[in-house]
Scaffold this active site. Structure first.
Site, short mmCIF file in Angstrom:
data_model
loop_
_atom_site.label_atom_id
_atom_site.label_comp_id
_atom_site.label_asym_id
_atom_site.label_seq_id
_atom_site.Cartn_x
_atom_site.Cartn_y
_atom_site.Cartn_z
N ASN A 207 0.67 -1.15 -0.27
CA ASN A 207 0.07 0.08 0.35
C ASN A 207 0.72 1.53 0.39
OD1 ASN A 207 -2.52 -1.38 0.35
ND2 ASN A 207 -2.35 -1.34 2.27
N ASP A 276 -4.88 -5.86 1.98
CA ASP A 276 -6.15 -6.48 2.37
C ASP A 276 -6.05 -7.80 1.91
OD1 ASP A 276 -8.31 -3.95 3.06
OD2 ASP A 276 -8.02 -3.38 1.51
N LYS A 286 12.06 -15.91 -9.09
CA LYS A 286 10.79 -14.99 -9.63
C LYS A 286 10.39 -15.73 -11.15
CE LYS A 286 12.49 -10.91 -12.48
NZ LYS A 286 13.01 -9.92 -13.30
N PRO A 302 -5.61 -10.64 7.98
CA PRO A 302 -6.43 -10.94 9.39
C PRO A 302 -6.96 -9.36 9.46
CG PRO A 302 -4.17 -11.34 9.78
CD PRO A 302 -4.27 -11.86 8.62
N ASP A 303 -8.32 -8.63 10.17
CA ASP A 303 -8.04 -7.31 11.01
C ASP A 303 -6.95 -7.37 12.20
OD1 ASP A 303 -8.58 -4.73 11.90
OD2 ASP A 303 -10.51 -4.98 9.86
N ILE A 304 -6.09 -6.52 12.16
CA ILE A 304 -5.03 -5.99 13.39
C ILE A 304 -6.00 -5.64 14.51
CG2 ILE A 304 -3.19 -5.52 14.41
CD1 ILE A 304 -1.76 -6.39 11.84
N PHE A 320 -7.47 3.81 12.26
CA PHE A 320 -7.35 5.66 11.06
C PHE A 320 -8.39 4.95 10.14
CE2 PHE A 320 -4.48 8.76 11.29
CZ PHE A 320 -3.57 8.35 12.78
N LYS A 334 -16.87 2.74 9.72
CA LYS A 334 -16.00 1.61 10.57
C LYS A 334 -15.58 1.71 12.79
CE LYS A 334 -13.08 1.67 7.48
NZ LYS A 334 -11.93 2.01 6.69
N LYS A 338 -15.17 -2.15 14.11
CA LYS A 338 -14.45 -2.27 14.89
C LYS A 338 -13.58 -2.26 16.13
CE LYS A 338 -11.18 -1.33 10.30
NZ LYS A 338 -10.34 -1.77 9.60
O1 C5P Z 1 -10.52 -1.64 7.60
P1 C5P Z 1 -9.56 -0.28 6.79
O2 C5P Z 1 -8.55 -1.14 5.80
O3 C5P Z 1 -10.22 0.33 6.00
O4 C5P Z 1 -9.72 0.27 8.15
C1 C5P Z 1 -8.42 0.82 9.02
C2 C5P Z 1 -8.04 0.75 10.38
O5 C5P Z 1 -7.61 -0.42 10.60
C3 C5P Z 1 -6.28 1.29 10.31
O6 C5P Z 1 -6.15 1.83 11.18
C4 C5P Z 1 -5.26 0.15 10.16
O7 C5P Z 1 -4.15 0.09 10.35
C5 C5P Z 1 -6.44 -0.79 10.57
N1 C5P Z 1 -5.94 -2.40 10.21
C6 C5P Z 1 -5.63 -2.90 10.55
N2 C5P Z 1 -5.61 -4.66 9.90
C7 C5P Z 1 -6.02 -4.87 8.65
C8 C5P Z 1 -6.39 -3.77 8.47
C9 C5P Z 1 -6.89 -2.65 8.65
O8 C5P Z 1 -5.51 -3.12 11.84
N3 C5P Z 1 -6.05 -5.21 7.81
#
Ligand code: C5P
Length: 396
Positions: A207, A276, A286, A302-304, A320, A334, A338
């Site tokens: 990203n 994502d 390669k 995973p969404d940390i 954020f 969001k 979350k």
């Molecule tokens: O869902 P989105 O990616 O827009 O959410 C952004 C927020 O969630 C940020 O604070 C980002 O650091 C956190 N995040 C995370 N793990 C992910 C995706 C987003 O901790 N896989």
């Protein structure tokens, strides 16, 4: 109190040349710098240099008749946010430790009504000299902040402790010391920067993220008195002052690092731009180019942040949101999804890589707009906002 007035004391040492750069940094940051030099300091760098850089008269002499009341030792520090002495020689340190006042700078230090900070500079043997170590211990006991010294090659050719810190480091320490300690004793864990998901030996998915906002928040949290752990994807930025940094590449590595640290934190701030998706079967070698369409199989990461906020005894969580449309609506959704007490919505799409940002803070009480400002200013305001919300959300 004028938070922007600083008295810069300079004593005898070859490191005095670095204080010219320190003066420039302070002036650039908007400080009104008043330089006072010991007689010995003037043998290393002239007063004219500091007068030109600070835009103020430089004082060296207790008996300087240029002030109407002839009391520079009193009125120079009145209204100042701090006195910083850099370089501070062994002789000057000994004088302050014993309350001796035999020149303008030592007298002014004794007569000050603001914090004192010193950046020692001397030969390694002088630094380790037991009387000097006793004097340093005395200054610490008296509440004086000691910045450094650094370690390395010295002007005399010897190597060891005693080098004065670089001007930028002294400036960062000074700014940190001046901030209100609203997070004193709190432990803050942050993620910052991008993650990198490997496709093959040389390619990956990532990203756009410079890491600047996350690093600024790490610095602001340290300035506010917190213990800071920064889990960072790859950036080109130096470790922020006071932070313990853990370097990671992929989202999985970021998650592992966060899980190892999260139990010990009070506040978790997810600033990282986490990819994502990751590639299900990255190639060791390669991938060779040919005429066919290449299909990559991607699986969601995973969404940390959501994982941390849904833990039992979760820390105070801050997220954020960067959206390209309907920012506030998506950001609030969001925040609720979350389960975050606070979410920072990035108002400017071109904040990526920039040194300024403009955000809206969303919490249970509504919206707080932070107008366009350098990222460190936004970070300090965010930290102050967290400190206001924290006690209502967490009961220590
Ligand atoms: O869902 P989105 O990616 O827009 O959410 C952004 C927020 O969630 C940020 O604070 C980002 O650091 C956190 N995040 C995370 N793990 C992910 C995706 C987003 O901790 N896989």
């Amino acid at each position: 109190m004028n938070q922007k007035k600083i008295v810069l004391g300079i004593t005898g040492g070859v490191a005095a040349y670095k204080s010219a750069e320190l003066t420039r940094l302070l002036v650039k940051a908007g400080y009104d710098v008043h330089v006072v030099m010991s007689e010995a300091a003037t043998h290393f760098v002239g007063t004219v240099t500091f007068q030109a850089l600070s835009g103020n008269i430089v004082y060296t002499d207790q008996w300087d008749a240029r002030r109407p009341n002839n009391m520079p030792h009193i009125d120079l520090t009145r209204g100042a946010a701090a006195v910083i002495v850099a370089p501070a020689s062994a002789d000057f340190i000994a004088k302050v430790a014993h309350g001796q006042c035999d020149d303008l700078l030592s007298t002014l230090v004794a007569a000050r009504d603001c914090p004192l900070m010193i950046a020692p500079a001397m030969n390694r043997q002088m630094w380790e000299n037991p009387p000097n170590q006793r004097n340093i211990a005395q200054l610490k006991a008296d509440g004086v902040s000691i910045f450094g010294p650094g370690n390395g090659e010295q002007a005399c050719g010897e190597v060891g402790d005693g080098r004065m810190l670089e001007a930028q480091d002294i400036f960062d320490h000074l700014e940190a010391a001046l901030q209100p300690k609203v997070l004193k004793g709190k432990r803050v864990l942050l993620t910052a920067g991008p993650t990198f998901e490997r496709i093959d030996a040389v390619r990956g998915i990532t990203n756009t993220s410079s890491g600047k906002m996350g690093y600024a928040i790490a610095r602001a949290a340290y300035e506010a008195g917190a213990e800071v752990v920064l889990v960072s994807g790859e950036t080109s930025l130096p470790t922020p002052i006071g932070a313990r940094q853990i370097d990671v590449k992929s989202a999985q590595q970021m998650l592992t690092a966060v899980e190892a640290e999260v139990d010990a934190c009070d506040i978790f701030i997810g600033v990282a731009a986490v990819a994502d998706y990751y590639v299900l079967n990255p190639s060791e070698q390669k991938i060779k180019k040919d005429a066919h369409i290449l299909t990559l199989e991607l699986a969601p990461n995973p969404d940390i942040l959501a994982g941390v906020s849904s833990r039992p005894n979760a820390p105070f969580c801050v997220g954020f949101a960067a959206e390209s449309e309907n920012l506030l609506e998506y950001a609030e959704a969001k925040r609720l999804r979350k389960k975050l007490p606070l979410l920072v919505a990035n108002l400017v799409q071109n904040a990526f890589g920039a040194d300024t940002n403009e955000v809206v803070l969303l919490d249970d009480h509504g919206e707080t707009r932070l107008h366009s400002a350098p990222k460190i200013d936004i970070a300090r305001k965010l930290v102050a906002h967290i400190a206001r919300l924290y006690p209502n959300v967490k009961q220590d």
